[in-house]
Design a protein around this motif. Structure first.
Motif, PDB file in Angstrom:
ATOM      1  N   ILE A  32      34.899  -7.871 -16.879  1.00 41.24           N
ATOM      2  CA  ILE A  32      34.498  -7.904 -15.629  1.00 41.24           C
ATOM      3  C   ILE A  32      34.010  -9.333 -15.396  1.00 41.24           C
ATOM      4  N   ASP A  33      33.290  -9.922 -16.347  1.00 43.36           N
ATOM      5  CA  ASP A  33      32.931 -11.301 -16.366  1.00 43.36           C
ATOM      6  C   ASP A  33      32.480 -11.745 -17.645  1.00 43.36           C
ATOM      7  N   VAL A  34      32.523 -12.971 -17.813  1.00 38.48           N
ATOM      8  CA  VAL A  34      32.175 -13.443 -19.405  1.00 38.48           C
ATOM      9  C   VAL A  34      31.203 -14.517 -19.192  1.00 38.48           C
ATOM     10  N   LEU A  35      29.997 -14.647 -19.817  1.00 35.70           N
ATOM     11  CA  LEU A  35      28.949 -15.523 -19.492  1.00 35.70           C
ATOM     12  C   LEU A  35      28.315 -16.214 -20.732  1.00 35.70           C
ATOM     13  N   LEU A  36      28.009 -17.515 -20.631  1.00 36.75           N
ATOM     14  CA  LEU A  36      27.735 -18.224 -21.713  1.00 36.75           C
ATOM     15  C   LEU A  36      26.257 -18.613 -21.546  1.00 36.75           C
ATOM     16  N   ASP A  37      25.499 -18.517 -22.929  1.00 34.68           N
ATOM     17  CA  ASP A  37      24.120 -18.697 -22.702  1.00 34.68           C
ATOM     18  C   ASP A  37      23.757 -20.111 -22.546  1.00 34.68           C
ATOM     19  N   CYS A  38      22.363 -20.551 -22.354  1.00 34.57           N
ATOM     20  CA  CYS A  38      22.163 -21.882 -22.221  1.00 34.57           C
ATOM     21  C   CYS A  38      22.110 -22.751 -23.530  1.00 34.57           C
ATOM     22  N   ASP A  39      22.280 -22.346 -24.527  1.00 36.78           N
ATOM     23  CA  ASP A  39      22.711 -23.199 -25.763  1.00 36.78           C
ATOM     24  C   ASP A  39      24.173 -23.202 -26.145  1.00 36.78           C
ATOM     25  N   GLY A  40      24.983 -22.450 -25.401  1.00 37.84           N
ATOM     26  CA  GLY A  40      26.628 -22.743 -25.629  1.00 37.84           C
ATOM     27  C   GLY A  40      26.788 -22.022 -26.784  1.00 37.84           C
ATOM     28  N   ASP A  41      25.988 -21.165 -27.447  1.00 40.85           N
ATOM     29  CA  ASP A  41      26.391 -20.396 -28.862  1.00 40.85           C
ATOM     30  C   ASP A  41      26.527 -18.898 -28.681  1.00 40.85           C
ATOM     31  N   THR A  42      26.468 -18.323 -27.476  1.00 37.86           N
ATOM     32  CA  THR A  42      26.334 -16.890 -27.600  1.00 37.86           C
ATOM     33  C   THR A  42      26.881 -16.369 -26.289  1.00 37.86           C
ATOM     34  N   ILE A  43      27.760 -15.482 -26.285  1.00 36.03           N
ATOM     35  CA  ILE A  43      28.567 -14.946 -25.177  1.00 36.03           C
ATOM     36  C   ILE A  43      28.041 -13.465 -24.788  1.00 36.03           C
ATOM     37  N   LEU A  44      28.167 -13.260 -23.275  1.00 40.96           N
ATOM     38  CA  LEU A  44      27.434 -12.066 -22.951  1.00 40.96           C
ATOM     39  C   LEU A  44      28.972 -11.505 -21.922  1.00 40.96           C
ATOM     40  N   LEU A  45      29.423 -10.393 -22.541  1.00 36.76           N
ATOM     41  CA  LEU A  45      30.547  -9.959 -21.682  1.00 36.76           C
ATOM     42  C   LEU A  45      30.270  -8.488 -21.010  1.00 36.76           C
ATOM     43  N   LYS A  46      30.461  -9.028 -19.640  1.00 34.96           N
ATOM     44  CA  LYS A  46      30.109  -7.652 -18.618  1.00 34.96           C
ATOM     45  C   LYS A  46      31.466  -6.939 -18.681  1.00 34.96           C
ATOM     46  N   VAL A  47      31.476  -5.718 -19.161  1.00 35.00           N
ATOM     47  CA  VAL A  47      32.972  -4.903 -19.262  1.00 35.00           C
ATOM     48  C   VAL A  47      32.632  -3.552 -18.622  1.00 35.00           C
ATOM     49  N   GLU A  48      33.987  -2.984 -18.518  1.00 35.69           N
ATOM     50  CA  GLU A  48      34.183  -1.808 -18.011  1.00 35.69           C
ATOM     51  C   GLU A  48      34.634  -0.897 -19.221  1.00 35.69           C
ATOM     52  N   ILE A  53      31.913 -24.629 -25.296  1.00 34.83           N
ATOM     53  CA  ILE A  53      31.551 -24.393 -26.680  1.00 34.83           C
ATOM     54  C   ILE A  53      32.032 -25.250 -27.553  1.00 34.83           C
ATOM     55  N   ASP A  54      31.145 -25.704 -28.461  1.00 36.33           N
ATOM     56  CA  ASP A  54      31.414 -26.719 -29.512  1.00 36.33           C
ATOM     57  C   ASP A  54      32.001 -25.975 -30.865  1.00 36.33           C
ATOM     58  N   TRP A  55      33.418 -25.649 -30.669  1.00 30.61           N
ATOM     59  CA  TRP A  55      34.016 -25.023 -31.810  1.00 30.61           C
ATOM     60  C   TRP A  55      34.093 -25.759 -33.064  1.00 30.61           C
ATOM     61  N   SER A  56      33.682 -27.067 -33.130  1.00 26.86           N
ATOM     62  CA  SER A  56      33.812 -27.695 -34.385  1.00 26.86           C
ATOM     63  C   SER A  56      32.519 -27.341 -34.890  1.00 26.86           C
ATOM     64  N   LYS A  57      31.469 -27.009 -34.011  1.00 28.53           N
ATOM     65  CA  LYS A  57      30.188 -26.705 -34.733  1.00 28.53           C
ATOM     66  C   LYS A  57      30.011 -25.322 -35.144  1.00 28.53           C
ATOM     67  N   HIS A  58      30.526 -24.187 -34.264  1.00 26.50           N
ATOM     68  CA  HIS A  58      30.474 -22.946 -34.288  1.00 26.50           C
ATOM     69  C   HIS A  58      31.813 -22.408 -34.667  1.00 26.50           C
ATOM     70  N   LYS A  59      32.127 -21.855 -35.906  1.00 24.90           N
ATOM     71  CA  LYS A  59      33.338 -21.356 -35.748  1.00 24.90           C
ATOM     72  C   LYS A  59      33.320 -19.647 -35.289  1.00 24.90           C
ATOM     73  N   LEU A  60      32.170 -19.279 -35.429  1.00 21.63           N
ATOM     74  CA  LEU A  60      32.141 -17.671 -35.069  1.00 21.63           C
ATOM     75  C   LEU A  60      30.940 -17.739 -34.048  1.00 21.63           C
ATOM     76  N   ILE A  61      30.944 -17.345 -32.953  1.00 29.72           N
ATOM     77  CA  ILE A  61      29.565 -17.158 -32.173  1.00 29.72           C
ATOM     78  C   ILE A  61      29.313 -15.376 -31.639  1.00 29.72           C
ATOM     79  N   PRO A  62      28.033 -15.038 -31.682  1.00 25.94           N
ATOM     80  CA  PRO A  62      27.883 -13.662 -31.227  1.00 25.94           C
ATOM     81  C   PRO A  62      28.435 -13.381 -29.876  1.00 25.94           C
ATOM     82  N   ALA A  63      29.031 -12.170 -29.732  1.00 21.74           N
ATOM     83  CA  ALA A  63      29.202 -11.671 -28.328  1.00 21.74           C
ATOM     84  C   ALA A  63      28.845 -10.541 -28.087  1.00 21.74           C
ATOM     85  N   ILE A  64      27.886 -10.329 -26.901  1.00 20.79           N
ATOM     86  CA  ILE A  64      27.420  -9.043 -26.894  1.00 20.79           C
ATOM     87  C   ILE A  64      28.032  -8.475 -25.615  1.00 20.79           C
TER      88      ILE A  64
END
Length: 224
Positions: free
Chosen positions: A67-83, A3-14
């Motif tokens: 359970i897992d943390v996935l990053l999308d193809c653009d590197g600017d959205t996170i998917l959390l697999k959670v319990e 993740i380019d944090w200099s470009k994205h200060k906050l990113i969506p996390a689903i």
């Protein structure tokens, strides 16, 4: 991919239930929140309204075990697999996505009594924010939100009535007027989209500090 944090200060996390696949909620992460999530094994987010890092379930106990943390193809959205422990939504529903716009109805029932988990101040503030976004609702709260002059006049009026009650009335009237002032103050915070949590943070900052020190620190910040 990083993740380019200099470009994205906050990113969506689903957040998605790892077992059922149900989408539970969407929040935001900064770099610190993601690092805390990875190191602790529990979901942490950055609240835009509270302007701070928060652990999911810090008040309600309804935590999200990672359970897992996935990053999308653009590197600017996170998917959390959670319990999910308990429910994901502050309304007491399993998911935050419970209103069908197409069918104009709520599709999920409340599973938890939120009054057992959250303070009445937080519940009232969330209700005010819901009124703010609901164009069809007609209420005193909505009227105040739509008329800044009326809102400011009412806050001044309620503050004066509380002063009079403290000076001349019995305890019951003082409590009544204090509740009126608190409600109208919360509407004012809602008007500005300022979470009462930020007021709590300011009170924590001042705790243990003398009034003189606090005033000096404010004056110094203003001059800077």
């Amino acid at each position: 991919m990083n993740i380019d944090w200099s470009k994205h200060k906050l990113i969506p996390a689903i957040a998605q239930d790892a077992n059922s696949g149900d989408v539970l909620m969407l929040a935001y992460m900064n770099e610190e929140a993601l690092n805390l999530t990875l190191s602790s094994g529990y979901a942490h987010y950055f609240s835009r309204s509270k302007q701070r890092i928060w652990k999911k379930g810090e008040e309600s106990g309804h935590t999200q075990k990672i359970i897992d943390v996935l990053l999308d193809c653009d590197g600017d959205t996170i998917l959390l697999k959670v319990e999910q422990n308990g429910v994901a939504c502050h309304t007491g529903r399993k998911s935050c996505f419970f209103t069908s716009i197409k069918n104009n109805k709520e599709i999920l029932e409340k599973e938890v009594n939120i009054e057992d988990k959250y303070s009445i101040v937080d519940i009232l503030y969330h209700t005010i924010i819901e009124r703010k976004s609901d164009k069809a609702t007609k209420s005193w709260t909505k009227k105040l939100l739509n008329d800044k002059k009326l809102l400011l006049d009412k806050i001044r009026e309620e503050a004066e009535e509380l002063c009079v009650a403290i000076d001349k009335e019995d305890d019951k009237q003082v409590i009544y007027e204090a509740a009126d002032l608190l409600y109208h103050s919360l509407v004012g915070l809602g008007f500005r989209d300022i979470s009462p949590d930020r007021v709590k943070q300011e009170l924590r900052r001042r705790f243990g500090m003398s009034g003189i020190e606090e005033k000096e620190s404010r004056n110094k910040n203003k001059s800077n």
